[in-house]
Design a protein around this motif. Structure first.
Motif, PDB file in Angstrom:
ATOM      1  N   ASN A   4      -7.316 -18.086 -10.493  1.00  0.00           N
ATOM      2  CA  ASN A   4      -6.450 -16.251 -10.914  1.00  0.00           C
ATOM      3  C   ASN A   4      -6.487 -15.726  -9.032  1.00  0.00           C
ATOM      4  O   ASN A   4      -7.393 -16.259  -8.608  1.00  0.00           O
ATOM      5  N   LEU A   5      -5.782 -14.446  -9.674  1.00  0.00           N
ATOM      6  CA  LEU A   5      -5.854 -13.739  -8.439  1.00  0.00           C
ATOM      7  C   LEU A   5      -4.952 -12.225  -8.954  1.00  0.00           C
ATOM      8  O   LEU A   5      -4.721 -12.370  -9.567  1.00  0.00           O
ATOM      9  N   MET A   6      -6.474 -11.057  -8.603  1.00  0.00           N
ATOM     10  CA  MET A   6      -5.284 -10.013  -9.308  1.00  0.00           C
ATOM     11  C   MET A   6      -5.258  -8.977  -8.668  1.00  0.00           C
ATOM     12  O   MET A   6      -5.671  -8.853  -7.020  1.00  0.00           O
ATOM     13  N   ILE A   7      -3.970  -8.427  -8.485  1.00  0.00           N
ATOM     14  CA  ILE A   7      -3.330  -7.481  -7.889  1.00  0.00           C
ATOM     15  C   ILE A   7      -3.841  -6.474  -8.072  1.00  0.00           C
ATOM     16  O   ILE A   7      -3.353  -6.088  -9.050  1.00  0.00           O
ATOM     17  N   GLN A   8      -4.662  -4.859  -7.230  1.00  0.00           N
ATOM     18  CA  GLN A   8      -5.337  -3.581  -7.635  1.00  0.00           C
ATOM     19  C   GLN A   8      -4.591  -3.029  -6.604  1.00  0.00           C
ATOM     20  O   GLN A   8      -4.053  -2.908  -5.845  1.00  0.00           O
ATOM     21  N   GLY A   9      -4.462  -1.748  -6.926  1.00  0.00           N
ATOM     22  CA  GLY A   9      -3.545  -0.624  -5.865  1.00  0.00           C
ATOM     23  C   GLY A   9      -4.252   0.291  -5.874  1.00  0.00           C
ATOM     24  O   GLY A   9      -4.912   0.937  -6.700  1.00  0.00           O
ATOM     25  N   THR A  10      -3.461   1.324  -4.504  1.00  0.00           N
ATOM     26  CA  THR A  10      -4.839   2.401  -4.258  1.00  0.00           C
ATOM     27  C   THR A  10      -4.729   3.916  -5.397  1.00  0.00           C
ATOM     28  O   THR A  10      -5.310   4.939  -6.070  1.00  0.00           O
ATOM     29  N   MET A  11      -2.903   3.477  -6.256  1.00  0.00           N
ATOM     30  CA  MET A  11      -2.740   4.426  -6.902  1.00  0.00           C
ATOM     31  C   MET A  11      -1.239   3.790  -7.440  1.00  0.00           C
ATOM     32  O   MET A  11      -1.332   2.877  -7.644  1.00  0.00           O
ATOM     33  N   SER A  12      -0.904   4.819  -8.699  1.00  0.00           N
ATOM     34  CA  SER A  12       0.086   4.256  -9.453  1.00  0.00           C
ATOM     35  C   SER A  12       1.245   4.247  -8.114  1.00  0.00           C
ATOM     36  O   SER A  12       0.969   5.374  -7.663  1.00  0.00           O
ATOM     37  N   GLY A  13       2.116   3.852  -8.210  1.00  0.00           N
ATOM     38  CA  GLY A  13       3.466   3.471  -6.810  1.00  0.00           C
ATOM     39  C   GLY A  13       3.251   2.684  -5.801  1.00  0.00           C
ATOM     40  O   GLY A  13       4.103   3.111  -4.952  1.00  0.00           O
ATOM     41  N   ALA A  14       1.987   2.601  -5.618  1.00  0.00           N
ATOM     42  CA  ALA A  14       1.175   1.314  -4.988  1.00  0.00           C
ATOM     43  C   ALA A  14       2.246   0.208  -4.682  1.00  0.00           C
ATOM     44  O   ALA A  14       2.616  -0.593  -3.984  1.00  0.00           O
ATOM     45  N   PRO A 168       4.464   7.406   1.153  1.00  0.00           N
ATOM     46  CA  PRO A 168       4.052   9.153   1.471  1.00  0.00           C
ATOM     47  C   PRO A 168       2.586   9.524   2.371  1.00  0.00           C
ATOM     48  O   PRO A 168       2.618  10.781   2.307  1.00  0.00           O
ATOM     49  N   GLY A 169       2.095   8.435   2.961  1.00  0.00           N
ATOM     50  CA  GLY A 169       1.804   8.896   3.663  1.00  0.00           C
ATOM     51  C   GLY A 169       0.071   9.042   3.386  1.00  0.00           C
ATOM     52  O   GLY A 169       0.024   8.394   2.285  1.00  0.00           O
ATOM     53  N   GLN A 174      -6.211   5.886   1.892  1.00  0.00           N
ATOM     54  CA  GLN A 174      -5.933   5.636   0.174  1.00  0.00           C
ATOM     55  C   GLN A 174      -7.138   4.018   0.320  1.00  0.00           C
ATOM     56  O   GLN A 174      -7.854   4.480  -0.802  1.00  0.00           O
ATOM     57  N   LEU A 175      -7.070   3.089   1.438  1.00  0.00           N
ATOM     58  CA  LEU A 175      -7.670   1.994   1.158  1.00  0.00           C
ATOM     59  C   LEU A 175      -9.311   1.905   1.284  1.00  0.00           C
ATOM     60  O   LEU A 175      -9.850   1.792   0.330  1.00  0.00           O
ATOM     61  N   LEU A 176      -9.382   3.112   1.773  1.00  0.00           N
ATOM     62  CA  LEU A 176     -11.162   3.537   2.455  1.00  0.00           C
ATOM     63  C   LEU A 176     -11.905   4.091   1.409  1.00  0.00           C
ATOM     64  O   LEU A 176     -12.778   3.680   0.947  1.00  0.00           O
ATOM     65  N   GLY A 177     -11.271   4.968   0.695  1.00  0.00           N
ATOM     66  CA  GLY A 177     -11.375   5.803  -0.213  1.00  0.00           C
ATOM     67  C   GLY A 177     -11.936   4.880  -1.352  1.00  0.00           C
ATOM     68  O   GLY A 177     -12.602   5.827  -2.266  1.00  0.00           O
ATOM     69  N   VAL A 190     -13.342  -7.327  -3.254  1.00  0.00           N
ATOM     70  CA  VAL A 190     -12.205  -7.452  -2.881  1.00  0.00           C
ATOM     71  C   VAL A 190     -11.554  -8.088  -1.093  1.00  0.00           C
ATOM     72  O   VAL A 190     -12.587  -8.473  -0.771  1.00  0.00           O
ATOM     73  N   LYS A 191     -10.791  -9.168  -1.094  1.00  0.00           N
ATOM     74  CA  LYS A 191     -11.100 -10.544   0.172  1.00  0.00           C
ATOM     75  C   LYS A 191      -9.772 -10.313   0.450  1.00  0.00           C
ATOM     76  O   LYS A 191      -9.355 -10.719   2.263  1.00  0.00           O
ATOM     77  N   GLY A 192      -9.094  -9.043   0.354  1.00  0.00           N
ATOM     78  CA  GLY A 192      -7.923  -8.861   1.502  1.00  0.00           C
ATOM     79  C   GLY A 192      -7.421  -7.745   0.834  1.00  0.00           C
ATOM     80  O   GLY A 192      -7.158  -6.729  -0.292  1.00  0.00           O
ATOM     81  N   LEU A 193      -6.870  -6.785   1.879  1.00  0.00           N
ATOM     82  CA  LEU A 193      -6.034  -5.612   2.173  1.00  0.00           C
ATOM     83  C   LEU A 193      -4.607  -5.982   1.874  1.00  0.00           C
ATOM     84  O   LEU A 193      -3.883  -6.153   2.846  1.00  0.00           O
ATOM     85  N   ILE A 194      -3.680  -5.005   1.322  1.00  0.00           N
ATOM     86  CA  ILE A 194      -2.422  -4.771   1.365  1.00  0.00           C
ATOM     87  C   ILE A 194      -1.705  -3.502   2.025  1.00  0.00           C
ATOM     88  O   ILE A 194      -1.995  -2.904   1.759  1.00  0.00           O
ATOM     89  N   ILE A 195      -0.880  -2.697   3.364  1.00  0.00           N
ATOM     90  CA  ILE A 195      -0.416  -1.916   2.899  1.00  0.00           C
ATOM     91  C   ILE A 195       1.051  -1.908   2.635  1.00  0.00           C
ATOM     92  O   ILE A 195       1.526  -3.617   3.342  1.00  0.00           O
ATOM     93  N   ASN A 196       1.192  -1.132   1.634  1.00  0.00           N
ATOM     94  CA  ASN A 196       2.642  -1.785   1.142  1.00  0.00           C
ATOM     95  C   ASN A 196       3.887  -0.400   1.712  1.00  0.00           C
ATOM     96  O   ASN A 196       3.555   0.600   1.916  1.00  0.00           O
ATOM     97  N   LYS A 197       4.959  -1.178   1.635  1.00  0.00           N
ATOM     98  CA  LYS A 197       6.461  -0.086   1.927  1.00  0.00           C
ATOM     99  C   LYS A 197       6.055   0.378   3.375  1.00  0.00           C
ATOM    100  O   LYS A 197       7.085   1.239   3.155  1.00  0.00           O
ATOM    101  N   PHE A 198       6.122  -0.478   3.932  1.00  0.00           N
ATOM    102  CA  PHE A 198       6.612   0.219   4.872  1.00  0.00           C
ATOM    103  C   PHE A 198       7.626  -0.085   5.592  1.00  0.00           C
ATOM    104  O   PHE A 198       8.256  -0.802   6.337  1.00  0.00           O
TER     105      PHE A 198
END
Length: 496
Positions: A4-14, A168-169, A174-177, A190-198
């Motif tokens: 398995n693999l889980m996708i989490q987000g820093t907030m709704s709308g990530a 939104p900036g 977001q990620l560090l917090g 947490v195995k990796g970070l993604i910056i989305n919607k660039f």
């Protein structure tokens, strides 16, 4: 048992839902049998499976991404908001009642066996399950009873990718917090970070990725550009209902107005209309927006009576009646269909059962709410209609029903699966515009009413559009995500 693999987000709308769908499509293209999973979803866009169970639409799109039949095992808990503090709670595809948020919070851990059983069912046939979280994983006041983010990751022993929305900036904050609010055990998942919607030149962002390493040792799995996709969205983050799409395009000869009800549900019913080149589809927020409509649609709603009252209070009700008298075509789907009738007895929130409410009176029907919920898929052809909707006669359709009302009609044009009275049509069928034949005929009626040629207007089937867009999404993710990192996180060798 599946990996398995889980996708989490820093907030709704990530962008968790779309990332999950895209990763599922890539893994499926790579030869793996995959399935989506979201333990708890809160959404008013729902779907009915072949066995008559209700689930969130996002997981339906994700199921399509891996060429699987939608199953409520993919979304064992669905919460359908009925107000600020109350939701209908659906477990394993069937409603168990309406609950206040505080009451649901107290009992939701009792649903862990249902969650695990649903996941285990998927594991029997899947190589990889991609799990979608909800909101943020570090709502610290909710962590103790969490069953959808890190609490679920622990239960299922899932590695995590954490996505932040740069649009939104403040994406680094977001990620560090988020990471810093996690416990050491959670952070290790947490195995990796993604910056989305660039948007823009990614080379300008690259130095920041290196500098971020001074604060956090979790590697970046990639930077995903903003991409416009014709895929159904989660209702909580959609721009469709914000009014941003309400500007009229003068090059489009036909205007269809969907009334923006406070508790609008299943607005994905109208996705197909949005993609017809000659159609200007807007979500009308007030009576003024309806003034030059060629077709007015009252959509589905999770709170029919309250939304009916809002129509009267905002003068939208009187405007719809006025437009009907002028010969403008009116259509209602599910709750909107009920509102077009003479009376509604009871309420879909199970309160005030004895009260009878006055509908718009545009269809000779009466609706009474009952305890049992109708959940079923429906396929067929429309019977012979007379009047403005005559061209719909014989149209093939496929859709589904989700409603608690029982509607009786006293009209000669009670024609499966619609009821028609002059220029007003109602149906319980969600997704009916996804049927290419029905959609083409309805738009053709609007063109013909204005004396316009419809022969060159192209309408693409919902299936073809979705497949094209999922492949497009997969191509974007392959180019911008480190799938070697992702496969290592899953613990499975990439097939060559």
């Amino acid at each position: 048992m599946a990996k398995n693999l889980m996708i989490q987000g820093t907030m709704s709308g990530a962008g968790k839902s779309i990332l999950t769908a895209g990763i599922l499509r890539v893994l499926t293209q790579d030869g793996f049998s995959c399935a989506p999973f979201k333990s708890q979803n809160m959404a008013l866009n729902s779907f009915v499976t072949k066995d008559g169970k209700e689930m969130g639409r996002a997981q339906v799109v994700q199921a399509a991404a891996c060429h699987k039949e939608p199953s409520c095992d993919m979304n064992p808990i669905l919460l359908k908001p009925m107000g600020d503090t109350t939701s209908q709670v659906i477990v394993n595809g069937l409603p168990i009642g309406n609950m206040r948020a505080a009451d649901y919070f107290k009992m939701k851990k009792d649903l862990i066996p249902d969650i695990k059983k649903a996941y285990d069912n998927l594991s029997e046939t899947a190589d990889i399950i991609v799990i979608e979280g909800a909101g943020s994983p570090v709502e610290i006041n909710l962590r103790e009873n969490d069953i959808v983010n890190m609490g679920l990751a622990e239960i299922l022993d899932a590695p995590v990718l954490l996505a932040g929305n740069i649009d939104p900036g403040g994406v680094f904050a977001q990620l560090l917090g988020t990471v810093n609010l996690m416990s050491a055990q959670e952070r290790a998942r947490v195995k990796g970070l993604i910056i989305n919607k660039f948007r823009g030149d990614v080379s300008l962002l690259t130095p920041g990725l290196s500098m971020f390493g001074e604060y956090c040792d979790i590697p970046f799995a990639g930077v995903v550009p903003y991409v416009s996709l014709e895929l159904d969205e989660e209702d909580s983050v959609s721009e469709k209902l914000s009014g941003k799409n309400a500007a009229i395009n003068d090059d489009r000869p036909v205007k269809i107005c969907v009334v923006k009800l406070p508790f609008i549900s299943n607005y994905t019913d109208f996705s197909a209309l949005e993609r017809v080149d000659g159609v200007n589809l807007i979500y009308a927020k007030d009576a003024a927006d309806l003034g030059d409509a060629d077709l007015i649609i009252l959509p589905g709603t999770k709170n029919t009576v309250d939304d009916l009252m809002s129509l009267y209070q905002s003068n939208v009700a009187s405007k719809i009646i006025e437009m009907k008298q002028k010969g403008i075509l009116i259509m209602g789907i599910c709750g909107g269909f009920q509102m077009l009738g003479r009376t509604i007895t009871g309420s879909d929130d199970s309160e005030n059962k004895a009260l009878t409410h006055k509908g718009l009176g545009l269809l000779p029907i009466d609706t009474e709410f009952v305890q049992d919920k109708t959940l079923k898929q429906t396929t067929g052809t429309i019977g012979e209609i007379e009047g403005p909707f005559k061209a719909l006669s014989g149209a093939a359709f496929t859709g589904y029903e989700i409603h608690m009302g029982r509607t009786g009609a006293r009209t000669k044009q009670d024609i499966f699966p619609v009821i028609v009275e002059e220029n007003v049509l109602g149906t319980y069928i969600h997704g009916i515009f996804d049927s290419e034949d029905f959609c083409r005929r309805m738009v053709g009626i609007l063109y013909a009413k204005k004396g316009l040629d419809f022969s060159n207007v192209r309408i693409e089937s919902a299936f073809s559009r979705q497949e094209r867009e999922l492949d497009k999404l997969a191509d974007v993710l392959r180019e911008n995500l480190d799938f070697d990192l992702i496969y290592r996180a899953i613990g499975i060798e990439k097939q060559r």
